[in-house]
Design a protein around this motif. Structure first.
Motif, PDB file in Angstrom:
ATOM      1  N   ARG A  97     -17.641 -60.213 -26.400  1.00  0.00           N
ATOM      2  CA  ARG A  97     -18.536 -61.277 -25.949  1.00  0.00           C
ATOM      3  C   ARG A  97     -19.640 -60.710 -25.055  1.00  0.00           C
ATOM      4  NH1 ARG A  97     -18.889 -65.124 -21.865  1.00  0.00           N
ATOM      5  NH2 ARG A  97     -19.465 -67.202 -22.564  1.00  0.00           N
ATOM      6  N   GLU A  98     -19.258 -59.795 -24.165  1.00  0.00           N
ATOM      7  CA  GLU A  98     -20.235 -59.177 -23.279  1.00  0.00           C
ATOM      8  C   GLU A  98     -21.264 -58.381 -24.077  1.00  0.00           C
ATOM      9  OE1 GLU A  98     -20.395 -56.007 -19.524  1.00  0.00           O
ATOM     10  OE2 GLU A  98     -18.475 -56.610 -20.379  1.00  0.00           O
ATOM     11  N   GLU A  99     -20.805 -57.666 -25.097  1.00  0.00           N
ATOM     12  CA  GLU A  99     -21.729 -56.871 -25.904  1.00  0.00           C
ATOM     13  C   GLU A  99     -22.663 -57.767 -26.714  1.00  0.00           C
ATOM     14  OE1 GLU A  99     -20.379 -53.326 -27.939  1.00  0.00           O
ATOM     15  OE2 GLU A  99     -18.416 -53.548 -26.991  1.00  0.00           O
ATOM     16  N   LEU A 100     -22.139 -58.879 -27.222  1.00  0.00           N
ATOM     17  CA  LEU A 100     -22.972 -59.797 -27.992  1.00  0.00           C
ATOM     18  C   LEU A 100     -24.035 -60.436 -27.110  1.00  0.00           C
ATOM     19  CD1 LEU A 100     -20.167 -61.494 -30.111  1.00  0.00           C
ATOM     20  CD2 LEU A 100     -22.168 -60.336 -31.075  1.00  0.00           C
ATOM     21  N   LEU A 101     -23.622 -60.947 -25.954  1.00  0.00           N
ATOM     22  CA  LEU A 101     -24.562 -61.619 -25.067  1.00  0.00           C
ATOM     23  C   LEU A 101     -25.555 -60.643 -24.455  1.00  0.00           C
ATOM     24  CD1 LEU A 101     -22.225 -64.184 -23.249  1.00  0.00           C
ATOM     25  CD2 LEU A 101     -23.916 -64.641 -25.021  1.00  0.00           C
ATOM     26  N   GLY A 102     -25.146 -59.379 -24.319  1.00  0.00           N
ATOM     27  CA  GLY A 102     -26.046 -58.386 -23.756  1.00  0.00           C
ATOM     28  C   GLY A 102     -26.962 -57.744 -24.769  1.00  0.00           C
ATOM     29  N   GLY A 103     -26.833 -58.147 -26.032  1.00  0.00           N
ATOM     30  CA  GLY A 103     -27.709 -57.600 -27.061  1.00  0.00           C
ATOM     31  C   GLY A 103     -27.369 -56.190 -27.478  1.00  0.00           C
ATOM     32  N   ARG A 104     -26.177 -55.709 -27.121  1.00  0.00           N
ATOM     33  CA  ARG A 104     -25.798 -54.338 -27.477  1.00  0.00           C
ATOM     34  C   ARG A 104     -25.234 -54.241 -28.893  1.00  0.00           C
ATOM     35  NH1 ARG A 104     -24.502 -54.846 -22.128  1.00  0.00           N
ATOM     36  NH2 ARG A 104     -22.299 -55.259 -22.475  1.00  0.00           N
ATOM     37  N   ILE A 105     -25.073 -55.377 -29.542  1.00  0.00           N
ATOM     38  CA  ILE A 105     -24.682 -55.410 -30.945  1.00  0.00           C
ATOM     39  C   ILE A 105     -25.868 -55.957 -31.726  1.00  0.00           C
ATOM     40  CG2 ILE A 105     -23.154 -56.472 -32.651  1.00  0.00           C
ATOM     41  CD1 ILE A 105     -20.957 -56.460 -30.574  1.00  0.00           C
ATOM     42  N   GLY A 106     -26.335 -55.183 -32.685  1.00  0.00           N
ATOM     43  CA  GLY A 106     -27.530 -55.568 -33.434  1.00  0.00           C
ATOM     44  C   GLY A 106     -27.322 -56.818 -34.254  1.00  0.00           C
ATOM     45  N   PRO A 107     -28.409 -57.542 -34.532  1.00  0.00           N
ATOM     46  CA  PRO A 107     -28.302 -58.806 -35.260  1.00  0.00           C
ATOM     47  C   PRO A 107     -27.774 -58.660 -36.677  1.00  0.00           C
ATOM     48  CG  PRO A 107     -30.592 -58.165 -34.993  1.00  0.00           C
ATOM     49  CD  PRO A 107     -29.792 -57.254 -34.139  1.00  0.00           C
TER      50      PRO A 107
END
Length: 248
Positions: A36-46
Motif C-alpha cells: 500500500r505504501e509503495e502504491l500510494l508513494g508512486g514507487r510501483i509503475g502504473p
C-alpha cells in the motif's frame, strides 16, 4: 547462621528478564502495508504487474499472504485485475474529473459550515501549527518532487480537521488517496511548489483570522473555481503522469 557469603535478595521482585519484543505483524498485514505504501508513494509503475510469485520473493513470504494482501488492496480500490494479474488503478480523465469535483466539494464544505453556523469555530491550535509549518517551507522551499503531494494533502487534511467534522476529513482523505498517484506529478516545477506554498499560507491566514468569506474564495480558487478549472487540473495531472512514467 549468616556466614557473610551471601547477600540478601528481595524475593518480592521478579528477576530482570529480556526486554519485551514488539509483536510481529502477520505476513498478510505486513505485505499489505508495504504494498500500500509503495502504491500510494508512486514507487510501483502504473503498468507494473503485481505478480504473486515475484512479490512473495520480494517480501520473503509464501504466496498466500500476498494473495490476501492483493485482495485487500483491490477492495481499497488501489489495484484492479487485468490481463495476467493485478495492476495499479489509474483513473481515466472522466473518473479523475469526478473525483476532483468531489474533492472540491469536501474541501469547501469545511469552511462553508463555519459560514453557515456562527457557532462553528475552526481549531486555532491546529491552524496555527499547520501555518507555522508552511512558514518554514516558504523560508526554505523544497525542491520539486512528486512526494510534495503528501505535504499538500496534509495541509488540506489539517484545514478540514480544524473545522470540527471528522466525517468530512475522513471522506477527503479517502478521495485524496484515490487521486494521489496522478496528482503527485503535478509538483514537478519550482513554480508550482512555490505557488502552492504561497496559496496555502494565504488560505490558512484568512481562515485563522476569521475572514471566512475571503478564505472560502481563496480556497475555491486554489482547488478549482469552476468545472473547467477542475477538468484542466485533472487533464494536466494525467498528462504529466504520462510524460514521466512512459504511458501512452
Amino acid at each position: 547462621m549468616d556466614t557473610g557469603l551471601y547477600t540478601q535478595v528481595d524475593t518480592d521482585r521478579d528477576p530482570p528478564g529480556p526486554a519485551p519484543r514488539e509483536p510481529l505483524l502477520p505476513h498478510r498485514d505486513r505485505v499489505y502495508a508495504l504494498l500500500r505504501e509503495e502504491l500510494l508513494g508512486g514507487r510501483i509503475g502504473p503498468r507494473e504487474r503485481l505478480g504473486e510469485v515475484r512479490l512473495a520473493g520480494r517480501y520473503g513470504v509464501s504466496r498466500t499472504p500476498v494473495r490476501e494482501a492483493l485482495a485487500w488492496l483491490r477492495a481499497d480500490g488501489l489495484i484492479e485485475r487485468g490481463d495476467g494479474g493485478y495492476f495499479p488503478v489509474v483513473p481515466n480523465l472522466a473518473q479523475l474529473r469526478d473525483l476532483y469535483e468531489l474533492r472540491v466539494t469536501l474541501e469547501l464544505r469545511g469552511v462553508a459550515r463555519a459560514l453557515d453556523d456562527p457557532s462553528v469555530r475552526h481549531d486555532p491550535v491546529l491552524l496555527g501549527a499547520e501555518l507555522e509549518r508552511w512558514y518554514a517551507l516558504r523560508a526554505a522551499p523544497p525542491r520539486p518532487d512528486p512526494q510534495f503531494v503528501v505535504l499538500d494533502e496534509e495541509f488540506h487534511t489539517a484545514l478540514s480537521r480544524a473545522s470540527g467534522n471528522p466525517a468530512l476529513t475522513e471522506a477527503l482523505t479517502a478521495v485524496n488517496r484515490k487521486i494521489r498517484r496522478v496528482r503527485m506529478y503535478d509538483f514537478l516545477t519550482q513554480e508550482r511548489v512555490d505557488t502552492t506554498i504561497t496559496e496555502h499560507i494565504e488560505i490558512m491566514e484568512l481562515v485563522r483570522g476569521g475572514r471566512l468569506d475571503e478564505g472560502h474564495r481563496a480556497l475555491h480558487e486554489h482547488v478549482g473555481a469552476s468545472m473547467d478549472m477542475v477538468l484542466e487540473h485533472a487533464r494536466r495531472a494525467l498528462t504529466q503522469m504520462a510524460l514521466h512514467t512512459g504511458q501512452a
